[in-house]
Design an enzyme around this catalytic site. Structure first.
Site, short mmCIF file in Angstrom:
data_model
loop_
_atom_site.label_atom_id
_atom_site.label_comp_id
_atom_site.label_asym_id
_atom_site.label_seq_id
_atom_site.Cartn_x
_atom_site.Cartn_y
_atom_site.Cartn_z
N GLU A 46 0.52 -1.39 -0.18
CA GLU A 46 0.02 0.33 -0.06
C GLU A 46 0.96 1.25 0.15
OE1 GLU A 46 -2.39 0.91 4.14
OE2 GLU A 46 -3.93 2.01 2.47
N CYS A 255 -6.79 1.28 3.48
CA CYS A 255 -7.87 2.70 3.76
C CYS A 255 -7.15 3.43 2.01
CB CYS A 255 -7.14 3.66 4.67
SG CYS A 255 -7.41 2.75 6.08
N ASN A 379 -12.26 -3.19 2.18
CA ASN A 379 -11.18 -3.06 2.59
C ASN A 379 -11.82 -2.80 4.03
OD1 ASN A 379 -8.33 -3.41 3.88
ND2 ASN A 379 -9.32 -1.03 4.18
N GLU A 380 -11.58 -3.23 5.52
CA GLU A 380 -11.85 -3.05 7.04
C GLU A 380 -13.35 -2.80 6.73
OE1 GLU A 380 -9.02 -1.24 8.79
OE2 GLU A 380 -7.50 -2.75 8.91
O1 AHR Z 1 -1.75 -1.03 7.12
C1 AHR Z 1 -2.27 0.19 7.31
C2 AHR Z 1 -3.65 0.66 7.39
O2 AHR Z 1 -4.21 -0.03 8.50
C3 AHR Z 1 -4.27 -0.21 6.21
O3 AHR Z 1 -4.44 1.02 5.64
C4 AHR Z 1 -5.87 -0.05 6.59
O4 AHR Z 1 -6.52 -1.73 6.30
C5 AHR Z 1 -5.52 -0.66 8.60
O5 AHR Z 1 -6.28 -0.08 9.40
#
Ligand code: AHR
Length: 651
Positions: A46, A255, A379-380
């Site tokens: 990321e 994120c 995601n999440e």
């Molecule tokens: O790994 C860092 C962040 O942690 C990622 O972007 C997110 O998915 C999580 O909250």
């Protein structure tokens, strides 16, 4: 009292075996429990901590196309980030940000410099700007590809000279001279650095009048993937990824995949492909701009080069639920329409060159389809607001591409009502999909929860998409110390034992640039020239390099001892982690292993120690051998250690 204490201590010493604590481990290669996942260990890439821009992406100039801005604070006028004007006093001029007739509609801003007294110097300072570290870091004798778009805004009379220079504008490369015409023109050349330096890229406007400029770029000529449209990746960092032998590569977030605050911040994969000057930059939820020089094409190429399964993540029509969302999610109707973007992404990856998006991939330099077996949607995310959208999107994907495994998010936490509710929903509605769990917990939690997956029903499988052991913050960072790495290693023995349920797992975050990070701890640190591997990195590397096919039934006794035994057709792998502060005499009774020699990789040290740029090899694995005779191995396990033994099996 003192006498009693002395007596007691003597007794304790007498009860202990000679040489300290003792441990035993017993296994029979012919007795196996489960088939293991062959994709267990992979990577999550990321763009956080300048992992992409200013990191893996080899571009040396920051904000090359003047698109820099902060969506939360649009008036902060960041469009000149990375640039320094009138670097050498004497010239006179002013700059303005313009949008009329840009080089491409997706790249709307450019800079106009109006010079009243020449020569006028301007420079890109690279990453780190004027700070002690960073800059446009070049190495003596290396060649760099430079390009820039220039246009005479009407009355510019003169040339533009360009060179890599020191911070006083003294050239440390050849100087190129360009004469801008009436239309946008891309000027290109190469520079060879005459010395190693934290330099800058300097343009000298030799004439007066107004000149337009955009998309200035400086890339090493010989970096990894230099032929890709994005321009390539930092070779040293790619090597560290290769050394992890990742089985999959998750991208682009996290994120970042969801986007934050406003719908305009959704990560739109189509903005990230095509010629690099036509990619539509966007605000990075971690506080800087994404150039998309590593876009979806470069991502698929990288996964292929690493031998890893691509595992793209697309948003689910929801902005990051953990942030202060300022706009509503896509309606269900809009979500149905948005599904086409996801289908287009799959076509971009796997369609043949006669399809619209497969054709673009072919034009970008990869006529053959990429492989694509996984797709994460969301995601999440959590609650029905997510699951209802996931249902729409995953149904459409499965209908068109039944061979793709869809991945559903279970939220951002390890325990409690949120994840329990997610699992209830998932078991009821998406039990055949892979379930993406994320947790960042204190180190001790990982030691206490090695049984987490023992009780998971075997019917639904897990992708542990983000995890890391967190130590308390010290000096502004959570440290990547040996203790955290050993706790992760201990936990990973349980992931292996349960790899019929846990099919994939990856540490997060992967990369962080020293001095420009938003999150700690991270697996790999780097600065403008060096790479720093953490004990946590070495754990991932050790486990990935010794992945078995089947788990072998085993028992072990010892102080703070965590273990797993696995096998492939020809070898047995024994992984042992001890958090004991004393060394232990370990006796292993291994049936099916002939007399001979085993290979040993071991990492040990002070549990509080970490590596640093000044002392990068403080904690790292060391290789050795051990002897096995009559099915027995006797070794001394150091305190605070992780050890992986590999033995050939009897044929
Ligand atoms: O790994 C860092 C962040 O942690 C990622 O972007 C997110 O998915 C999580 O909250």
């Amino acid at each position: 009292m003192r006498k009693c204490l002395a007596l007691l201590m003597g007794l304790v010493l007498l009860l202990q075996p000679v040489g300290g604590f003792a441990a035993t481990l017993t296994a029979d290669a012919s007795v196996t429990t489960i088939e293991m996942s062959d994709t267990l260990y992979g990577l999550f890439f990321e763009d956080i901590n300048h992992a992409a821009d200013g990191g893996l992406y080899a571009e040396l100039l920051q904000n090359r196309s003047f698109e820099y801005e902060d969506i939360l604070n649009p008036k902060s006028h960041q469009h000149y980030t990375g640039w320094q004007f009138n670097m050498i006093a004497g010239g006179k001029g002013k700059s303005s940000l313009e949008t009329e007739n840009p080089i491409h509609v997706n790249n709307p801003h450019y800079m106009r410099v109006s010079v009243t007294k020449a020569p006028y110097y301007l420079a890109n300072m690279g990453y780190g700007s004027n700070a002690f570290q960073g800059g446009v870091t070049v190495n003596e004798g290396e060649t760099y590809r430079f390009s820039v778009y220039l246009r005479n805004a009407g009355d510019y009379a003169g040339d533009v000279s360009v060179a890599i220079t020191d911070r006083s504008a003294h050239p440390i490369s050849e100087t190129a001279v360009f004469t801008p015409g009436e239309a946008w023109q891309k000027f290109e050349c190469t520079f060879t650095a005459q010395k190693s330096a934290n330099a800058c890229l300097t343009l000298i406007l030799e004439g007066t009048g107004s000149l337009d400029m955009d998309m200035a770029s400086l890339l090493p000529r010989d970096c990894f993937g230099a032929e890709w449209p994005g321009g390539g990746l930092r070779t040293d960092l790619v090597q560290t990824l290769m050394d992890l032998q990742p089985r999959f590569l998750r991208f682009p977030g996290g994120c970042v995949a969801e986007g934050s605050y406003y719908r305009s911040n959704f990560y739109n994969w189509k903005d990230t492909v095509g010629p690099v000057e036509q990619r539509k930059e966007n605000f990075n939820t971690w506080g800087y701009m994404q150039s998309y020089g590593i876009g979806f094409f470069e991502y698929f190429c990288l996964a292929e080069a690493l031998g890893a399964e691509p595992l793209p993540v697309v948003h689910a029509g929801l902005l990051c639920q953990a942030r202060d969302v300022k706009e509503a999610p896509l309606t269900l109707e809009e979500t149905r329409a948005y599904a086409q973007d996801i289908l287009d992404l799959i076509e971009f990856a796997t369609g043949d060159a006669s399809t619209v998006w497969g054709g673009l991939r072919a034009d970008m330099g990869h006529p053959e389809p990429f492989k694509l077996n996984y797709l994460a949607i969301g995601n999440e995310n959590w609650d029905n607001i997510y699951f209802d959208r996931y249902a729409i999107l995953s149904d459409i994907v499965k209908e068109a591409y039944p061979e793709i495994t869809c991945i559903v998010a279970a939220g951002p936490v390890a325990e409690g009502a949120l994840i329990n509710n997610s699992w209830r929903n998932i078991r009821a509605r998406f039990a055949d999909d892979l379930v993406d769990e994320h947790y960042y917990m204190e180190s001790q939690w990982f030691l206490n929860h090695g049984d987490r997956y023992d009780s998971y029903p075997r019917t639904t499988q897990v992708f542990l998409g983000e995890f890391a052991a967190h130590e308390p913050v010290s000096g502004g960072k959570r440290p990547n110390n040996l203790y955290s790495a050993l706790c992760e290693a201990a936990y990973m023995t349980s992931l292996e034992r349960n790899s019929d349920v846990v099919r994939m797992a990856c540490y997060a975050p992967l990369l962080a640039r020293e001095g420009m990070f938003q999150w700690t701890p991270d697996l790999i640190w780097f600065n403008e020239k060096d790479v720093l591997l953490t004990p946590n990195y070495y754990v991932q590397q050790m486990f990935s390099a010794s992945l078995g096919d089947q788990v072998v039934a085993s028992t072990a006794e010892g102080s703070s001892l965590y273990h797993v035994v696995t096998r492939t057709e020809n070898e047995m792998q024994v992984k042992v982690v001890t958090l004991c502060e004393e060394e232990q005499e370990l006796t292993m009774n291994l049936a099916g292993v002939p007399d001979g020699t085993g290979h040993v990789v071991q990492m040990t040290g002070n549990r509080k120690h970490q590596n640093s740029f000044a002392n990068p090899d403080r904690i790292k694995p060391v290789e050795s051998t051990c002897e096995i005779a009559l099915g027995q191995v006797k070794v001394t396990l150091p305190a605070n250690s992780v050890t992986i033994f590999t033995f050939p099996l009897t044929k």
